[in-house]
Design a protein around this motif. Structure first.
Motif, PDB file in Angstrom:
ATOM      1  N   VAL A 112       1.800  -7.294   0.700  1.00  0.00           N
ATOM      2  CA  VAL A 112       2.703  -6.405   1.438  1.00  0.00           C
ATOM      3  C   VAL A 112       1.992  -5.052   1.504  1.00  0.00           C
ATOM      4  O   VAL A 112       1.608  -4.501   0.467  1.00  0.00           O
ATOM      5  N   CYS A 113       1.801  -4.512   2.708  1.00  0.00           N
ATOM      6  CA  CYS A 113       1.028  -3.270   2.862  1.00  0.00           C
ATOM      7  C   CYS A 113       1.790  -2.072   2.264  1.00  0.00           C
ATOM      8  O   CYS A 113       2.982  -2.158   1.985  1.00  0.00           O
ATOM      9  N   THR A 114       1.078  -0.974   2.106  1.00  0.00           N
ATOM     10  CA  THR A 114       1.669   0.203   1.460  1.00  0.00           C
ATOM     11  C   THR A 114       2.899   0.739   2.216  1.00  0.00           C
ATOM     12  O   THR A 114       3.942   0.958   1.587  1.00  0.00           O
ATOM     13  N   PRO A 115       2.830   0.924   3.544  1.00  0.00           N
ATOM     14  CA  PRO A 115       4.039   1.412   4.237  1.00  0.00           C
ATOM     15  C   PRO A 115       5.236   0.467   4.097  1.00  0.00           C
ATOM     16  O   PRO A 115       6.364   0.922   3.895  1.00  0.00           O
ATOM     17  N   CYS A 116       4.982  -0.858   4.169  1.00  0.00           N
ATOM     18  CA  CYS A 116       6.094  -1.802   4.052  1.00  0.00           C
ATOM     19  C   CYS A 116       6.656  -1.808   2.625  1.00  0.00           C
ATOM     20  O   CYS A 116       7.866  -1.925   2.437  1.00  0.00           O
ATOM     21  N   THR A 117       5.787  -1.686   1.625  1.00  0.00           N
ATOM     22  CA  THR A 117       6.247  -1.596   0.232  1.00  0.00           C
ATOM     23  C   THR A 117       7.170  -0.385   0.073  1.00  0.00           C
ATOM     24  O   THR A 117       8.220  -0.465  -0.569  1.00  0.00           O
ATOM     25  N   ARG A 168      -2.586 -11.137   5.386  1.00  0.00           N
ATOM     26  CA  ARG A 168      -1.738 -10.351   6.277  1.00  0.00           C
ATOM     27  C   ARG A 168      -0.512  -9.880   5.510  1.00  0.00           C
ATOM     28  O   ARG A 168      -0.031 -10.580   4.627  1.00  0.00           O
ATOM     29  N   CYS A 169      -0.023  -8.707   5.882  1.00  0.00           N
ATOM     30  CA  CYS A 169       1.205  -8.195   5.260  1.00  0.00           C
ATOM     31  C   CYS A 169       2.354  -9.142   5.621  1.00  0.00           C
ATOM     32  O   CYS A 169       2.518  -9.523   6.778  1.00  0.00           O
ATOM     33  N   ALA A 170       3.140  -9.499   4.615  1.00  0.00           N
ATOM     34  CA  ALA A 170       4.251 -10.440   4.820  1.00  0.00           C
ATOM     35  C   ALA A 170       5.289  -9.879   5.787  1.00  0.00           C
ATOM     36  O   ALA A 170       5.979 -10.619   6.467  1.00  0.00           O
ATOM     37  N   ILE A 171       5.392  -8.560   5.847  1.00  0.00           N
ATOM     38  CA  ILE A 171       6.445  -7.945   6.645  1.00  0.00           C
ATOM     39  C   ILE A 171       5.975  -7.602   8.059  1.00  0.00           C
ATOM     40  O   ILE A 171       6.582  -8.021   9.033  1.00  0.00           O
ATOM     41  N   CYS A 172       4.888  -6.825   8.166  1.00  0.00           N
ATOM     42  CA  CYS A 172       4.485  -6.366   9.500  1.00  0.00           C
ATOM     43  C   CYS A 172       3.376  -7.228  10.090  1.00  0.00           C
ATOM     44  O   CYS A 172       3.081  -7.124  11.276  1.00  0.00           O
ATOM     45  N   GLY A 173       2.750  -8.077   9.274  1.00  0.00           N
ATOM     46  CA  GLY A 173       1.729  -8.981   9.783  1.00  0.00           C
ATOM     47  C   GLY A 173       0.362  -8.352   9.978  1.00  0.00           C
ATOM     48  O   GLY A 173      -0.559  -9.014  10.446  1.00  0.00           O
TER      49      GLY A 173
HETATM   50 ZN   LIG Z   1       3.221  -4.174   6.314  1.00  0.00          ZN
END
Ligand SMILES: [Zn+2]
Length: 216
Positions: free
Chosen positions: A26-31, A14-19
């Motif tokens: 960390v997914c591309t948008p959150c990166t 799971r993305c550390a930020i948005c889950g």
């Molecule tokens: Zn994310």
């Protein structure tokens, strides 16, 4: 075919930020959000707490706000670990000049009630990824009402003098960790206690920082 893939592939991270589930930690948008915020911080357009050095991963809003809420109320070392790794990957933390990691302490009564301190969870994970020692060198000398129940000036009064260092920190360069920084009253009071114990330098790192000063 799909069931075969599910059987062969490891469980999705799971993305550390948005889950959101995905391949990357960390997914591309959150990166992209982290990179944009780091650029903003480096231009000096974001005025972060006049007197201290505060390093933050993201503004305290949207997905990261929900993620921190989960960290606070769902005792999840996995979330703390993922956020610490996101910090390391974003190269937000100083790579040298720090020799001890510590965290904003929780009063014993609240600690007993909740069973863990999310700032300590984060601090320990950050220390691990940075290969630095972690030690809780701060004590909360009195129980204070939660900061989010108070206005800006009341927050500063609430935590002033509420912390003390448990040892002499002469010559130490300390990374002080908390999950969120809103007015900064708490981290500033903690940094003050570290300096009173002769710490040479204090760098503050938080996952998210509130950019709207009026929020208190
Ligand atoms: Zn994310």
């Amino acid at each position: 075919m799909k069931w075969l893939l599910e059987l062969l592939l490891p469980p999705r991270a799971r993305c550390a930020i948005c889950g959101k589930p995905g391949q990357a930690s960390v997914c591309t948008p959150c990166t992209a959000d982290i990179a944009a915020f780091q650029r903003l911080q480096s231009t000096g357009l974001v005025k972060l707490l006049g007197q201290g050095k505060v390093l933050a991963l993201l503004p305290y809003e949207g997905a990261v706000r929900r993620r921190i809420h989960r960290l606070k109320f769902a005792n999840s070392p996995a979330i703390a670990r993922a956020l610490a790794q996101a910090f390391a990957r974003a190269e937000v933390l100083p790579t040298c000049g720090v020799d001890l990691v510590t965290a904003v302490p929780m009063h014993r009564a609240r600690y007993l009630e909740r069973g863990y301190n999310q700032a300590e969870l984060l601090g320990k994970e950050l220390a691990a990824v940075q290969k630095l020692p972690f030690r809780q060198v701060l004590l909360r000398t009195r129980s204070t009402p939660p900061q989010n129940t108070l206005g800006r000036s009341a927050r500063a009064r609430n935590v002033a003098g509420a912390f003390t260092a448990s040892e002499n920190l002469t010559g130490r360069r300390i990374l002080l960790v908390d999950d969120v920084c809103t007015t900064g009253s708490t981290v500033i009071a903690c940094a003050e206690a570290l300096r009173q114990a002769n710490a040479l330098d204090v760098v503050i790192a938080v996952v998210a920082i509130s950019l709207t000063r009026s929020q208190g």
